[in-house]
Scaffold this motif. Sequence first.
Motif, PDB file in Angstrom:
ATOM      1  N   SER A  51       7.566 -19.026 -55.529  1.00 58.30           N
ATOM      2  CA  SER A  51       8.415 -19.202 -56.726  1.00 58.30           C
ATOM      3  C   SER A  51       8.706 -20.682 -56.968  1.00 58.30           C
ATOM      4  O   SER A  51       8.847 -21.119 -58.110  1.00 58.30           O
ATOM      5  CB  SER A  51       9.691 -18.372 -56.641  1.00 58.30           C
ATOM      6  OG  SER A  51      10.518 -18.859 -55.640  1.00 58.30           O
ATOM      7  N   GLU A  69       5.589 -21.901 -58.690  1.00 59.63           N
ATOM      8  CA  GLU A  69       5.568 -21.376 -60.063  1.00 59.63           C
ATOM      9  C   GLU A  69       6.518 -22.169 -60.969  1.00 59.63           C
ATOM     10  O   GLU A  69       6.203 -22.436 -62.127  1.00 59.63           O
ATOM     11  CB  GLU A  69       5.936 -19.893 -60.069  1.00 59.63           C
ATOM     12  CG  GLU A  69       4.729 -19.022 -59.767  1.00 59.63           C
ATOM     13  CD  GLU A  69       5.111 -17.539 -59.541  1.00 59.63           C
ATOM     14  OE1 GLU A  69       4.192 -16.723 -59.490  1.00 59.63           O
ATOM     15  OE2 GLU A  69       6.311 -17.251 -59.417  1.00 59.63           O
ATOM     16  N   GLY A  70       7.657 -22.517 -60.391  1.00 63.14           N
ATOM     17  CA  GLY A  70       8.615 -23.364 -61.134  1.00 63.14           C
ATOM     18  C   GLY A  70       7.980 -24.698 -61.491  1.00 63.14           C
ATOM     19  O   GLY A  70       8.102 -25.180 -62.623  1.00 63.14           O
ATOM     20  N   GLU A  71       7.273 -25.263 -60.513  1.00 57.22           N
ATOM     21  CA  GLU A  71       6.582 -26.538 -60.722  1.00 57.22           C
ATOM     22  C   GLU A  71       5.555 -26.392 -61.847  1.00 57.22           C
ATOM     23  O   GLU A  71       5.438 -27.239 -62.727  1.00 57.22           O
ATOM     24  CB  GLU A  71       5.882 -26.918 -59.414  1.00 57.22           C
ATOM     25  CG  GLU A  71       5.514 -28.386 -59.300  1.00 57.22           C
ATOM     26  CD  GLU A  71       4.735 -28.660 -57.999  1.00 57.22           C
ATOM     27  OE1 GLU A  71       3.948 -29.600 -57.987  1.00 57.22           O
ATOM     28  OE2 GLU A  71       4.894 -27.879 -57.014  1.00 57.22           O
ATOM     29  N   LYS A  72       4.852 -25.262 -61.835  1.00 54.55           N
ATOM     30  CA  LYS A  72       3.812 -25.004 -62.837  1.00 54.55           C
ATOM     31  C   LYS A  72       4.425 -24.927 -64.248  1.00 54.55           C
ATOM     32  O   LYS A  72       3.882 -25.483 -65.197  1.00 54.55           O
ATOM     33  CB  LYS A  72       3.073 -23.706 -62.513  1.00 54.55           C
ATOM     34  CG  LYS A  72       1.854 -23.498 -63.413  1.00 54.55           C
ATOM     35  CD  LYS A  72       1.097 -22.239 -63.084  1.00 54.55           C
ATOM     36  CE  LYS A  72       0.033 -21.987 -64.155  1.00 54.55           C
ATOM     37  NZ  LYS A  72      -0.728 -20.779 -63.892  1.00 54.55           N
ATOM     38  N   ARG A  73       5.581 -24.259 -64.336  1.00 47.31           N
ATOM     39  CA  ARG A  73       6.237 -24.141 -65.642  1.00 47.31           C
ATOM     40  C   ARG A  73       6.631 -25.525 -66.186  1.00 47.31           C
ATOM     41  O   ARG A  73       6.456 -25.815 -67.367  1.00 47.31           O
ATOM     42  CB  ARG A  73       7.479 -23.243 -65.533  1.00 47.31           C
ATOM     43  CG  ARG A  73       7.154 -21.745 -65.700  1.00 47.31           C
ATOM     44  CD  ARG A  73       8.426 -20.947 -65.927  1.00 47.31           C
ATOM     45  NE  ARG A  73       9.351 -21.048 -64.803  1.00 47.31           N
ATOM     46  CZ  ARG A  73       9.274 -20.300 -63.695  1.00 47.31           C
ATOM     47  NH1 ARG A  73       8.331 -19.374 -63.565  1.00 47.31           N
ATOM     48  NH2 ARG A  73      10.156 -20.446 -62.715  1.00 47.31           N
ATOM     49  N   GLU A  74       7.129 -26.351 -65.261  1.00 46.50           N
ATOM     50  CA  GLU A  74       7.509 -27.717 -65.678  1.00 46.50           C
ATOM     51  C   GLU A  74       6.309 -28.483 -66.218  1.00 46.50           C
ATOM     52  O   GLU A  74       6.373 -29.144 -67.251  1.00 46.50           O
ATOM     53  CB  GLU A  74       8.097 -28.488 -64.490  1.00 46.50           C
ATOM     54  CG  GLU A  74       9.601 -28.358 -64.381  1.00 46.50           C
ATOM     55  CD  GLU A  74      10.139 -29.004 -63.111  1.00 46.50           C
ATOM     56  OE1 GLU A  74       9.600 -30.077 -62.711  1.00 46.50           O
ATOM     57  OE2 GLU A  74      11.074 -28.440 -62.506  1.00 46.50           O
ATOM     58  N   GLU A 103       3.595 -27.176 -67.399  1.00 45.07           N
ATOM     59  CA  GLU A 103       3.154 -26.564 -68.656  1.00 45.07           C
ATOM     60  C   GLU A 103       3.986 -27.059 -69.843  1.00 45.07           C
ATOM     61  O   GLU A 103       3.450 -27.321 -70.917  1.00 45.07           O
ATOM     62  CB  GLU A 103       3.230 -25.038 -68.547  1.00 45.07           C
ATOM     63  CG  GLU A 103       2.013 -24.455 -67.856  1.00 45.07           C
ATOM     64  CD  GLU A 103       2.184 -22.958 -67.545  1.00 45.07           C
ATOM     65  OE1 GLU A 103       1.165 -22.303 -67.296  1.00 45.07           O
ATOM     66  OE2 GLU A 103       3.339 -22.486 -67.535  1.00 45.07           O
ATOM     67  N   ASP A 104       5.306 -27.177 -69.608  1.00 46.12           N
ATOM     68  CA  ASP A 104       6.175 -27.697 -70.680  1.00 46.12           C
ATOM     69  C   ASP A 104       5.768 -29.113 -71.084  1.00 46.12           C
ATOM     70  O   ASP A 104       5.663 -29.445 -72.258  1.00 46.12           O
ATOM     71  CB  ASP A 104       7.648 -27.716 -70.225  1.00 46.12           C
ATOM     72  CG  ASP A 104       8.237 -26.306 -70.200  1.00 46.12           C
ATOM     73  OD1 ASP A 104       7.584 -25.393 -70.759  1.00 46.12           O
ATOM     74  OD2 ASP A 104       9.329 -26.124 -69.606  1.00 46.12           O
TER      75      ASP A 104
END
Length: 238
Positions: free
Chosen positions: A98, A101-106, A108-109
């Motif tokens: 998780s 995944e948080g890193e990935k969302r950042e 992606e933003d």
Amino acid sequence: MGEELFLLTELQALDSEIAKNEQRKKKHSHQIQQREIKISELEKNLLSKQEELKEIKKKRRAEERRIDEVDLKLAKHEDEKYKVKSRDEFTALDKEVSHVEGEKREIEDLLLELMEKEEELTQFLPSFKVKAEAEKNELDREKKVLISSLKELISKGEKFQEEREKLIPQLDPVLLEQYEKLRQLKDELAVVPIKDGICEGCNVKVPPSLIGRIKRGKEIVYCENCNRMLYNASLRKV
Ligand SMILES: [Zn+2]
């Protein structure tokens, strides 16, 4: 009017043309310089927008590589899930997943933001470039016109100087020196006519005795008020 005085009025007319010409030359040079500044500003602006786009693309590619790395990490963790032996190990792995995944969302933003900027600039640049080029061409055209009239002014100035050099030897050096000094002190007017008994340099009445001396034309007569050399306008040679 005495010959010398007549020559002085000629010289004064010429000097006033020279001064006007110098003013025009200065103005033209200034206008040319202004156009050069604007042209270089336009070029700089365009270049900086192009550089900005390049920079954004570079950043976007770097973020894409980071996403690939993160995806690899996630795939690796996915495999590891099948190999965990304890609940604690599973919880730790889950926490790590998780976090990634948080890193990935950042990322992606950030990537989305970069892509939007890139698209905006990509759409903006061609018309900006066309506009800048058109402005630059217009400024270039104006600059060429100004340069060609500046060249004309320069050659005009050279002709004036030649005329001046022809005139100078015909004048008494002492008188010439007086003329130069008076011109400096009296708003570039050293020799002035009297009209209806009035000095045209200072608009003050000239005494009749002086007018008589001026009319005889045997000597240089100076205005008692402004010290300018006086001549009789009606006797002026053409
Ligand atoms: Zn006067």
